[in-house]
Design an enzyme around this catalytic site. Sequence first.
Site, PDB file in Angstrom:
ATOM      1  N   LYS A   9       0.683  -0.761  -0.385  1.00 44.64           N
ATOM      2  CA  LYS A   9       0.555   0.086  -0.065  1.00 44.64           C
ATOM      3  C   LYS A   9       0.952   1.406  -0.225  1.00 44.64           C
ATOM      4  CE  LYS A   9      -1.499   2.324   3.639  1.00 44.64           C
ATOM      5  NZ  LYS A   9      -2.458   2.957   4.774  1.00 44.64           N
ATOM      6  N   ASN A  10       1.988   1.207   0.908  1.00 45.08           N
ATOM      7  CA  ASN A  10       2.918   2.460   0.694  1.00 45.08           C
ATOM      8  C   ASN A  10       3.546   2.582   0.034  1.00 45.08           C
ATOM      9  OD1 ASN A  10       1.789   2.884   3.700  1.00 45.08           O
ATOM     10  ND2 ASN A  10       3.987   1.907   3.936  1.00 45.08           N
ATOM     11  N   ARG A  16      -4.160  10.143   4.694  1.00 43.44           N
ATOM     12  CA  ARG A  16      -2.605  10.895   4.412  1.00 43.44           C
ATOM     13  C   ARG A  16      -1.793  10.547   2.940  1.00 43.44           C
ATOM     14  NH1 ARG A  16       0.717  14.497   6.460  1.00 43.44           N
ATOM     15  NH2 ARG A  16       2.589  13.748   6.171  1.00 43.44           N
ATOM     16  N   CYS A  39      -5.155   7.876   9.581  1.00 43.84           N
ATOM     17  CA  CYS A  39      -5.127   7.462  10.859  1.00 43.84           C
ATOM     18  C   CYS A  39      -5.012   7.949  11.646  1.00 43.84           C
ATOM     19  CB  CYS A  39      -4.563   6.302  11.083  1.00 43.84           C
ATOM     20  SG  CYS A  39      -4.338   4.964  10.306  1.00 43.84           S
ATOM     21  N   ARG A  94       0.926  15.351  12.394  1.00 44.48           N
ATOM     22  CA  ARG A  94       1.780  15.083  10.987  1.00 44.48           C
ATOM     23  C   ARG A  94       2.030  15.931  10.078  1.00 44.48           C
ATOM     24  NH1 ARG A  94      -0.452   9.051   9.277  1.00 44.48           N
ATOM     25  NH2 ARG A  94      -2.522  10.669   9.757  1.00 44.48           N
ATOM     26  N   PRO A  95       2.294  17.169  10.537  1.00 44.90           N
ATOM     27  CA  PRO A  95       2.960  18.322   9.379  1.00 44.90           C
ATOM     28  C   PRO A  95       3.721  17.921   8.156  1.00 44.90           C
ATOM     29  CG  PRO A  95       5.380  18.497  11.314  1.00 44.90           C
ATOM     30  CD  PRO A  95       3.582  17.022  11.764  1.00 44.90           C
ATOM     31  N   ILE A  96       3.129  19.585   6.999  1.00 45.73           N
ATOM     32  CA  ILE A  96       4.199  18.850   6.167  1.00 45.73           C
ATOM     33  C   ILE A  96       5.094  20.520   5.315  1.00 45.73           C
ATOM     34  CG2 ILE A  96       1.929  17.452   5.006  1.00 45.73           C
ATOM     35  CD1 ILE A  96       1.440  19.848   3.728  1.00 45.73           C
ATOM     36  N   ASP A  97       5.570  20.465   6.803  1.00 43.91           N
ATOM     37  CA  ASP A  97       6.577  21.731   6.724  1.00 43.91           C
ATOM     38  C   ASP A  97       7.922  20.974   5.391  1.00 43.91           C
ATOM     39  OD1 ASP A  97       7.258  19.739   8.938  1.00 43.91           O
ATOM     40  OD2 ASP A  97       8.566  21.234   9.607  1.00 43.91           O
ATOM     41  N   ASP A 119       5.128   1.764  11.519  1.00 48.02           N
ATOM     42  CA  ASP A 119       3.642   0.594  10.601  1.00 48.02           C
ATOM     43  C   ASP A 119       3.963  -0.797  11.377  1.00 48.02           C
ATOM     44  OD1 ASP A 119       2.604   2.794   9.166  1.00 48.02           O
ATOM     45  OD2 ASP A 119       3.131   1.915   7.958  1.00 48.02           O
ATOM     46  N   ARG A 174      -8.033  -0.323   5.595  1.00 48.23           N
ATOM     47  CA  ARG A 174      -7.502   0.332   4.460  1.00 48.23           C
ATOM     48  C   ARG A 174      -6.042  -0.297   3.992  1.00 48.23           C
ATOM     49  NH1 ARG A 174      -5.318   4.584   8.079  1.00 48.23           N
ATOM     50  NH2 ARG A 174      -5.077   5.373   5.710  1.00 48.23           N
TER      51      ARG A 174
END
Length: 428
Positions: free
Chosen positions: A22-23, A92, A116, A121-124, A310, A402
């Site tokens: 999946k990832n 995500r 989840c 979970r920043p996207i900076d 995970d 998922r």
Amino acid sequence: MEYIEVTGGQVLSGCIRPAAAKNSVLPLLAATLLCGEPCTLLAVPRLRDVDTSLALLKAVGADAKREGENILTRPTASVTGTVPPELAGAMRGSVFYLAPLLTRAGRAELALPGGCRLGPRPIDIHLAGLTAMGAQAELRQDRVILRCHGVLRGTEFALRLPSVGATLTLMMAACCAAGTTVLRGAACEPEIADTAAFLNACGARIAGAGTSTLRIRGTGGDLLGGCCHTVLPDRIAASTYAAATAIAGGRVTVEGCPPRYLAAFLDFLGAAGCSVVRGSGRFTVSRCPARPLKGGQDLVASAYPGLATDAAPLAAAVLLGADGPSRIYDGLFQNRFACAAGFAALGAGAQAEGRLLRLAGGAELHGGTVTAPDLRGGAALVLAGLGAKGTVRVADAGHIRRGYAHLAQDLAGLGAQCRSLTEDASEE
């Protein structure tokens, strides 16, 4: 509501092959937007996040559909840069569309990615890298808007930490940029190398995938070609089957998955008292159910090649009944161990203290109904049921779908007493 019901006491045996990861599938689907020719991803599992990705692609104007077990995408003349908020908020993986939409539409707008409930979970890092390549970023309370006038430009950029998502985002952005991009401090996960292999097969020029330094020569604005790609196997699913064997006892061979992809997890199982035999593209885990697992483990989830975040809840499930206390720390996600409450409800000594999970060991688990708090935590609760005296019912099992198409069926195929149920208790 969906449930997974498992009754402990059954020894596992047999062989199993993990589905496509999946990832990897999620960023690969986003990457097809960079392609001006058809692409095929082979043998993609029917996961909820994959279905969400297909809906997202169609929503922005792409042509993507399933053909049997495969997913086929065809290029379209244009795409829109706005992602419907209900799709962006569902997973995500929607963050992977920032760079492809910015490249194709000159604009990318999406609600802050969901998925989840693992904490902030920043996207900076994504935004800092894209800004260095010429994008203008606007971060509002509930969404992010990116704009670019013309073609993104190559740059040298150092990631402040090896973020998988940011590495994938910036690698995709660099493929069609003008000039060369060098990413330092990049993540090294196998899924990044898999995405790079797909992009290179489509005509990209990426060197260094799987190392901390990537060098990408952009096309100067031209789209890539297309290809047919076999996605690498899901190492987290492989870890799940290995953990199940450790808990229930028995002997299971996981085929089609190189053990190097989950070496840290297999090392942990060996230290816990399992026999682990590694081969070429396969491995076998075995444990005599009469022999208790070894506690005293002090684990840290970290970037590859360390223990995958995970897999941390899966490791926790293994250690519930071990012969001594253990600790697991996850520095990546604040709420990774929300499954601790479910463990405790089944009779385990489990306490989450922020990013640290304390396990007393020696648990004699009993049956009961618990709730899956998230994807991997839900899978860990199912695994805990393999070692329980009685029947464990895991509610909200939709979370588990998922990332696992048929977890209950997979475990049942190895000998577990496990099944999926709907709310009216009729078997699926």
